[in-house]
Design a protein around this motif. Structure first.
Motif, PDB file in Angstrom:
ATOM      1  N   PRO A 150     103.788  85.429  50.047  1.00 61.37           N
ATOM      2  CA  PRO A 150     105.123  85.050  49.570  1.00 61.37           C
ATOM      3  C   PRO A 150     106.199  85.603  50.487  1.00 61.37           C
ATOM      4  O   PRO A 150     106.073  86.718  50.995  1.00 61.37           O
ATOM      5  CB  PRO A 150     105.196  85.674  48.170  1.00 61.37           C
ATOM      6  N   GLU A 151     107.233  84.849  50.704  1.00 55.08           N
ATOM      7  CA  GLU A 151     108.332  85.305  51.557  1.00 55.08           C
ATOM      8  C   GLU A 151     109.081  86.463  50.896  1.00 55.08           C
ATOM      9  O   GLU A 151     109.197  86.531  49.673  1.00 55.08           O
ATOM     10  CB  GLU A 151     109.306  84.156  51.823  1.00 55.08           C
ATOM     11  N   GLY A 152     109.579  87.355  51.738  1.00 50.41           N
ATOM     12  CA  GLY A 152     110.394  88.457  51.235  1.00 50.41           C
ATOM     13  C   GLY A 152     109.621  89.602  50.635  1.00 50.41           C
ATOM     14  O   GLY A 152     110.216  90.518  50.057  1.00 50.41           O
TER      15      GLY A 152
ATOM     16  N   ALA B  27      98.036  75.979  38.398  1.00 49.94           N
ATOM     17  CA  ALA B  27      96.827  76.799  38.545  1.00 49.94           C
ATOM     18  C   ALA B  27      97.164  78.165  39.123  1.00 49.94           C
ATOM     19  O   ALA B  27      96.622  79.192  38.689  1.00 49.94           O
ATOM     20  CB  ALA B  27      95.818  76.067  39.428  1.00 49.94           C
ATOM     21  N   LEU B  28      98.071  78.193  40.087  1.00 49.52           N
ATOM     22  CA  LEU B  28      98.468  79.477  40.674  1.00 49.52           C
ATOM     23  C   LEU B  28      99.207  80.350  39.661  1.00 49.52           C
ATOM     24  O   LEU B  28      99.018  81.570  39.609  1.00 49.52           O
ATOM     25  CB  LEU B  28      99.334  79.244  41.910  1.00 49.52           C
ATOM     26  N   LYS B  29     100.055  79.735  38.846  1.00 47.16           N
ATOM     27  CA  LYS B  29     100.730  80.495  37.792  1.00 47.16           C
ATOM     28  C   LYS B  29      99.729  81.040  36.790  1.00 47.16           C
ATOM     29  O   LYS B  29      99.880  82.167  36.287  1.00 47.16           O
ATOM     30  CB  LYS B  29     101.743  79.595  37.066  1.00 47.16           C
ATOM     31  N   PHE B  30      98.715  80.249  36.505  1.00 46.90           N
ATOM     32  CA  PHE B  30      97.674  80.691  35.555  1.00 46.90           C
ATOM     33  C   PHE B  30      96.981  81.948  36.065  1.00 46.90           C
ATOM     34  O   PHE B  30      96.883  82.948  35.345  1.00 46.90           O
ATOM     35  CB  PHE B  30      96.666  79.568  35.330  1.00 46.90           C
TER      36      PHE B  30
ATOM     37  N   LEU C  95     104.043  79.493  46.150  1.00 49.06           N
ATOM     38  CA  LEU C  95     103.728  80.907  45.977  1.00 49.06           C
ATOM     39  C   LEU C  95     104.995  81.755  45.984  1.00 49.06           C
ATOM     40  O   LEU C  95     105.166  82.656  45.145  1.00 49.06           O
ATOM     41  CB  LEU C  95     102.782  81.364  47.084  1.00 49.06           C
ATOM     42  N   THR C  96     105.892  81.480  46.915  1.00 52.15           N
ATOM     43  CA  THR C  96     107.152  82.233  46.985  1.00 52.15           C
ATOM     44  C   THR C  96     107.939  82.089  45.686  1.00 52.15           C
ATOM     45  O   THR C  96     108.484  83.072  45.162  1.00 52.15           O
ATOM     46  CB  THR C  96     107.990  81.742  48.176  1.00 52.15           C
ATOM     47  N   GLN C  97     107.978  80.877  45.132  1.00 51.01           N
ATOM     48  CA  GLN C  97     108.729  80.651  43.903  1.00 51.01           C
ATOM     49  C   GLN C  97     108.092  81.374  42.718  1.00 51.01           C
ATOM     50  O   GLN C  97     108.793  81.927  41.863  1.00 51.01           O
ATOM     51  CB  GLN C  97     108.820  79.149  43.608  1.00 51.01           C
ATOM     52  N   ILE C  98     106.761  81.364  42.653  1.00 50.47           N
ATOM     53  CA  ILE C  98     106.065  82.049  41.561  1.00 50.47           C
ATOM     54  C   ILE C  98     106.400  83.539  41.564  1.00 50.47           C
ATOM     55  O   ILE C  98     106.650  84.149  40.518  1.00 50.47           O
ATOM     56  CB  ILE C  98     104.542  81.823  41.675  1.00 50.47           C
ATOM     57  N   VAL C  99     106.428  84.143  42.757  1.00 49.17           N
ATOM     58  CA  VAL C  99     106.745  85.572  42.863  1.00 49.17           C
ATOM     59  C   VAL C  99     108.215  85.816  42.537  1.00 49.17           C
ATOM     60  O   VAL C  99     108.564  86.783  41.855  1.00 49.17           O
ATOM     61  CB  VAL C  99     106.369  86.095  44.258  1.00 49.17           C
ATOM     62  N   ARG C 100     109.079  84.938  43.001  1.00 50.45           N
ATOM     63  CA  ARG C 100     110.510  85.090  42.689  1.00 50.45           C
ATOM     64  C   ARG C 100     110.760  84.954  41.187  1.00 50.45           C
ATOM     65  O   ARG C 100     111.714  85.533  40.656  1.00 50.45           O
ATOM     66  CB  ARG C 100     111.317  84.045  43.446  1.00 50.45           C
ATOM     67  N   ASP C 101     109.910  84.194  40.510  1.00 45.76           N
ATOM     68  CA  ASP C 101     110.059  84.019  39.059  1.00 45.76           C
ATOM     69  C   ASP C 101     109.515  85.194  38.264  1.00 45.76           C
ATOM     70  O   ASP C 101     109.556  85.175  37.031  1.00 45.76           O
ATOM     71  CB  ASP C 101     109.360  82.732  38.619  1.00 45.76           C
ATOM     72  N   GLY C 102     108.959  86.194  38.961  1.00 50.37           N
ATOM     73  CA  GLY C 102     108.550  87.409  38.263  1.00 50.37           C
ATOM     74  C   GLY C 102     107.097  87.812  38.383  1.00 50.37           C
ATOM     75  O   GLY C 102     106.704  88.873  37.889  1.00 50.37           O
ATOM     76  N   SER C 103     106.261  87.002  39.023  1.00 49.74           N
ATOM     77  CA  SER C 103     104.857  87.377  39.164  1.00 49.74           C
ATOM     78  C   SER C 103     104.702  88.517  40.162  1.00 49.74           C
ATOM     79  O   SER C 103     105.445  88.597  41.149  1.00 49.74           O
ATOM     80  CB  SER C 103     104.036  86.183  39.654  1.00 49.74           C
ATOM     81  N   PRO C 104     103.751  89.413  39.942  1.00 49.58           N
ATOM     82  CA  PRO C 104     103.442  90.402  40.984  1.00 49.58           C
ATOM     83  C   PRO C 104     103.032  89.675  42.267  1.00 49.58           C
ATOM     84  O   PRO C 104     102.375  88.632  42.207  1.00 49.58           O
ATOM     85  CB  PRO C 104     102.265  91.186  40.393  1.00 49.58           C
TER      86      PRO C 104
END
Length: 268
Positions: free
Chosen positions: A63-65, A260-263, A96-105
């Motif tokens: 993920p970026e950042g 699936a990645l969010k899951f 993936l970057t968006q999922i992490v920005r939304d709060g996922s580790p």
């Protein structure tokens, strides 16, 4: 060639021929390890796989950042005779970057080339995942034991097979290719013999699959796989299912992969 390859193995198995993603500057020395402070979000390369007896593509997506430090890994398995780079075409870096920005580790997605994931003779994709991949992950400063696996099509079935091994926290399979009988499997001409099919057919190993949280997706317009995926979901006690409109095509995979990645991210 293999004897000569032994001398090259240390470099290739460690991630030789590393190629930075778009916009990044290539390393001045082929095979030189990149400083962790200079790691781009996407790295592609080719590694020599002892399991597959050939060089294979590898795609590493971070993920970026996110600071360049060892982070958990989700393996991504392509469909059919596709390639690891298809996950770039599907937009996984942005997902993936968006999922992490939304709060996922933070976690990385690592795709490798596995042929049809069944293999034959000297081609053993499962051995590649179990024996070769940990060293490649260590070279790239990632966690060497993947926490999850995501796949679609034949890669979905391979993901379910990986999920039978201890250590996986979650498995996500999109439109997995399933064969309820040996007659059906034989017509596909994918297996050497019935014993091989019995070893890798997820429908025959649902008790083992029930030990790992499983998410299953399949397009409602994919009759070849829909009923079998529903059967698998019931028998393996899948904790997440989605049978939305869609077929066995790129459009459906693009919609299902971020889910699936969010899951799997929910099990970090």
């Amino acid at each position: 060639m293999l004897v000569a390859g032994v001398g090259l193995g240390a470099g290739l198995l460690a991630g030789c021929q590393q190629q930075p993603g778009p916009g990044a500057q290539p390393d001045p020395v082929v095979g030189a390890k990149t400083s962790t402070s200079d790691i781009p979000p996407v790295v592609t390369g080719r590694n020599l796989s002892a399991g597959r007896y050939r060089e294979v593509d590898i795609v590493i997506i971070r993920p970026e950042g996110v600071p360049p430090e060892p982070i958990p890994v989700c393996i991504a398995l392509h469909g059919g005779w596709g390639a690891a780079k298809v996950f770039l075409d599907y937009g996984v870096p942005q997902m993936l970057t968006q999922i992490v920005r939304d709060g996922s580790p933070p976690f990385a997605v690592v795709a490798v080339e596995g042929g049809n994931w069944i293999g034959n003779k000297d081609d053993d994709p499962q051995r590649m995942l179990n024996e070769d991949l940990p060293g490649w992950l260590a070279y790239h400063d990632l966690a060497t034991t993947p926490f999850s696996v995501v796949g679609f099509g034949e890669g979905g079935s391979a993901a379910l097979n990986q999920g039978r091994s201890p250590g996986f926290q979650a498995v996500a399979a999109i439109s997995p290719t399933l064969f309820p009988t040996w007659d059906a499997a034989q017509r596909a001409k994918m297996f050497v013999d019935q014993a091989q099919w019995e070893r890798v057919e997820p429908l025959r190993h649902t008790m083992e699959l029930g030990k790992t949280p499983i998410g299953l997706w399949c397009g409602a317009d994919d009759p070849e796989r829909l009923d079998l995926t529903k059967q698998l979901a019931q028998r393996a006690k899948a904790v997440k299912t989605a049978f939305d409109p869609g077929g066995h095509d790129d459009a459906y995979f693009r919609r299902a992969i971020p889910e699936a990645l969010k899951f799997v991210a929910g099990y970090l």
